[in-house]
Scaffold this active site. Structure first.
Site, PDB file in Angstrom:
ATOM      1  N   ASP A 145       0.875  -1.358  -0.083  1.00 36.80           N
ATOM      2  CA  ASP A 145      -0.063  -0.052   0.125  1.00 36.80           C
ATOM      3  C   ASP A 145       0.895   1.203  -0.140  1.00 36.80           C
ATOM      4  O   ASP A 145       2.081   1.201  -0.043  1.00 36.80           O
ATOM      5  CB  ASP A 145      -0.909  -0.021   1.253  1.00 36.80           C
ATOM      6  CG  ASP A 145      -0.190   0.032   2.692  1.00 36.80           C
ATOM      7  OD1 ASP A 145       0.942  -0.545   2.466  1.00 36.80           O
ATOM      8  OD2 ASP A 145      -0.360   0.942   3.484  1.00 36.80           O
ATOM      9  N   THR A 146      -0.049   2.329   0.025  1.00 41.72           N
ATOM     10  CA  THR A 146       0.904   3.552   0.096  1.00 41.72           C
ATOM     11  C   THR A 146       1.044   4.444  -1.308  1.00 41.72           C
ATOM     12  O   THR A 146       0.875   3.545  -2.273  1.00 41.72           O
ATOM     13  CB  THR A 146       2.042   3.748   0.902  1.00 41.72           C
ATOM     14  OG1 THR A 146       1.768   2.927   2.233  1.00 41.72           O
ATOM     15  CG2 THR A 146       2.562   5.077   1.274  1.00 41.72           C
ATOM     16  N   THR A 147       1.346   5.649  -1.419  1.00 41.45           N
ATOM     17  CA  THR A 147       1.611   6.057  -2.571  1.00 41.45           C
ATOM     18  C   THR A 147       2.592   7.348  -2.358  1.00 41.45           C
ATOM     19  O   THR A 147       3.070   7.713  -1.151  1.00 41.45           O
ATOM     20  CB  THR A 147       0.310   6.631  -3.200  1.00 41.45           C
ATOM     21  OG1 THR A 147       0.726   6.935  -4.690  1.00 41.45           O
ATOM     22  CG2 THR A 147      -0.182   7.854  -2.869  1.00 41.45           C
ATOM     23  N   SER A 157      -0.362   7.775   2.864  1.00 34.52           N
ATOM     24  CA  SER A 157      -0.946   6.492   2.791  1.00 34.52           C
ATOM     25  C   SER A 157      -2.214   6.503   3.821  1.00 34.52           C
ATOM     26  O   SER A 157      -2.646   7.275   4.551  1.00 34.52           O
ATOM     27  CB  SER A 157       0.235   5.681   3.687  1.00 34.52           C
ATOM     28  OG  SER A 157      -0.334   4.182   3.700  1.00 34.52           O
TER      29      SER A 157
END
Length: 541
Positions: free
Chosen positions: A360-362, A379
């Site tokens: 996950d996360t960006t 995130s």
């Protein structure tokens, strides 16, 4: 005279939004905030306004270089021992704990205090140039007019569960609102290319654009959120929302070869990054064959040692005495390097390890025409699966990474922020910014950023080549490799007694997005493991 600007991030729609703001006269902070808002719409399981993050802001014209840390603290109702008896195990790479009933991983008690919206507003208020409503506007359009399911998004949605973790499909199915937004009638996630709109979220963003963030933290939006969450048994309260704070901090500064490395303070992952760079500076990496057996072994031991130190020492400095000077000292790194050179193997302890790495996360990286730079990682952790009816956004699942065992650096305490591997970083050469980068990828974030820096500094790669090169990681006693590391390399490591895990993905272990500032202009890098892009624009002076 023309000036160049660039946005690199994991979503084309979000990068478009940042470029739109730059073309409208906005600076790097305006563009970063607009990009981040768009990401919360078009990558809804990766990030959200009810998430957390950390961002580097460098503005030479204002003599400003600082971090905005908007970590999600544990609710004030949380207690250090509240889940101690529920512990079943720990993820293999150390990204969270598996508890009976998955209470920390999915559902109402997994939610920590939403902080992203407050962080974006603080950045804009401090350094933005365009009106707030203008930087929120692109996200409103994506939510109301629509976007579509991208391949990287879909791959994440169908990711299989492992070892007690909730699957991402579980998260999509958790509440009726989520199923209606992202699933077909038979429960399968909507297919690649399916148009998506989110009118509820568009309405929330429209109110935020018009009235600011007060409704979300103390007004009618806050009351609607808290009434819903508490009806489900969540720990978050109105007091938690009111008390949520953004921390503005100086960068954590180190060096590697002839570069100055600036990154974030604990509980972010910057100390891990600097510790690894300090250790690896003791080795002639540029003379080693890239991704050779010797290269993998050397880097992996440095990664393991930094992981051990992170587990033992790094937490929220407001609650934990982090021995930062010792962890990032050159003298200590020299001693550790000598141990690695002598063949020592570090041991990473885990409780019943088994769960696979979350993805996950960006991230976003922005450089504007005046040399202002922003690197931001944000995130939801693993999303809680909960959306308040009519509001359209997921709440974070940040409680999953807290250690349920009392008395540890990562233990739960009311108001405490948990460790995050996020380490948005700006590298300087001869006093000028050269590399702006960061990554999503759970505990693998620091490892992905490390690889790219070594690829560029020691191996002379450009930004895109450095981001695209095969990666590996060792945040456990296994060396985990992407599927482009040849088996003749890993067989030799196994013959030396190393456990090796092979990831089926060709591009994995952090998904780095960055911008390189060169004499001939800006060079972008977008990780092939995501849907990302690096968009440039030429602006009038």
């Amino acid at each position: 005279m023309k000036k160049q600007a660039m946005v690199s991030c994991a979503q084309p729609e979000a990068a478009e939004s940042g470029i739109e703001i730059l073309k409208a006269g906005g600076n790097a902070v305006d563009a970063a905030v607009a990009t981040a808002f768009a990401q919360t719409v078009v990558d809804p399981l990766m990030c959200g306004i009810a998430g957390f993050g950390t961002a580097a802001v460098y503005m030479p014209g204002k003599s400003t270089h600082e971090y905005f840390d908007f970590h999600s603290p544990a609710p004030l109702a949380a207690r250090e021992d509240m889940w101690e008896a529920l512990l079943e195990g720990e993820t293999k790479d150390g990204f969270g704990f598996v508890l009976k009933g998955r209470v920390n991983d999915i559902g109402p008690q997994s939610i920590a205090v939403p902080a992203t919206l407050k962080g974006l507003e603080a950045m804009h208020r401090a350094h933005g140039k365009l009106p707030w409503s203008e930087v929120v506007a692109p996200a409103i359009r994506w939510a109301s007019e629509g976007y579509f399911v991208r391949p990287g998004m879909h791959a994440f949605w169908i990711d299989e569960p492992a070892y007690g973790r909730a699957s991402n499909l579980d998260r999509l199915h958790y509440c009726e609102e989520s199923r209606a937004l992202y699933c077909r009638e038979d429960g399968r996630p909507k297919a690649i290319g399916t148009p998506l709109t989110n009118p509820g979220f568009a309405n929330v963003l429209t109110q935020i654009a018009r009235e600011g963030i007060a409704p979300f933290y103390e007004g009618d939006l806050a009351r609607k959120m808290i009434d819903h969450l508490q009806s489900l048994g969540a720990l978050v309260t109105m007091e938690d929302l009111r008390e949520c704070q953004v921390k503005r901090a100086k960068p954590l500064v180190g060096s590697y070869r002839d570069r100055t490395i600036t990154t974030n303070q604990p509980p972010g992952g910057g100390a891990m990054l600097l510790e690894m760079l300090n250790i690896l500076e003791q080795f002639p990496l540029g003379d080693m064959q890239h991704n050779s057996v010797e290269y993998l072994r050397t880097l992996s031991e440095a990664m393991k040692k930094a992981t051990i130190d992170k587990d033992r020492y790094i937490g929220d400095p407001a609650f934990v005495d982090v021995p930062l000077d010792e962890l990032i000292s050159k003298e200590r790194a020299t001693q550790i390097a000598a141990e690695i050179r002598a063949g020592h193997r570090f041991n990473v302890e885990r409780v019943n390890p088994g769960a696979k790495v979350p993805r996950d996360t960006t991230h976003l990286s922005v450089v504007d025409g005046d040399g202002n730079c922003v690197s931001m990682t944000h995130s939801l952790a693993m999303p809680s699966g909960i959306i308040t009816p009519g509001m359209g956004f997921y709440y974070n699942g940040c409680m999953g990474v807290f250690d349920p065992r009392p008395g540890r650096a990562g233990s739960i305490q009311p108001g405490k922020s948990r460790f995050s591997s996020a380490c948005p970083t700006i590298v300087f050469k001869n006093g000028q910014p050269e590399i702006v980068l960061g990554a999503p990828g759970g505990t693998q974030i620091a490892m992905g950023v490390l690889h790219v820096l070594l690829n560029m500094i020691d191996h002379g790669m450009g930004m895109q080549e450095a981001v695209s090169a095969p990666r590996f990681s060792s945040t456990s006693n296994s060396i985990d490799v992407c599927n482009r590391i040849p088996r003749f390399i890993t067989r030799e490591l196994q013959a030396q007694g190393y456990e090796v895990g092979r990831n089926p993905y060709n591009y994995t272990i952090g998904w780095v997005h960055g911008v390189q500032i060169t004499e001939s202009g800006l060079q972008g890098g977008a990780d092939p493991g995501r849907d990302g892009v690096a968009y440039g624009v030429t602006l009038d002076a």
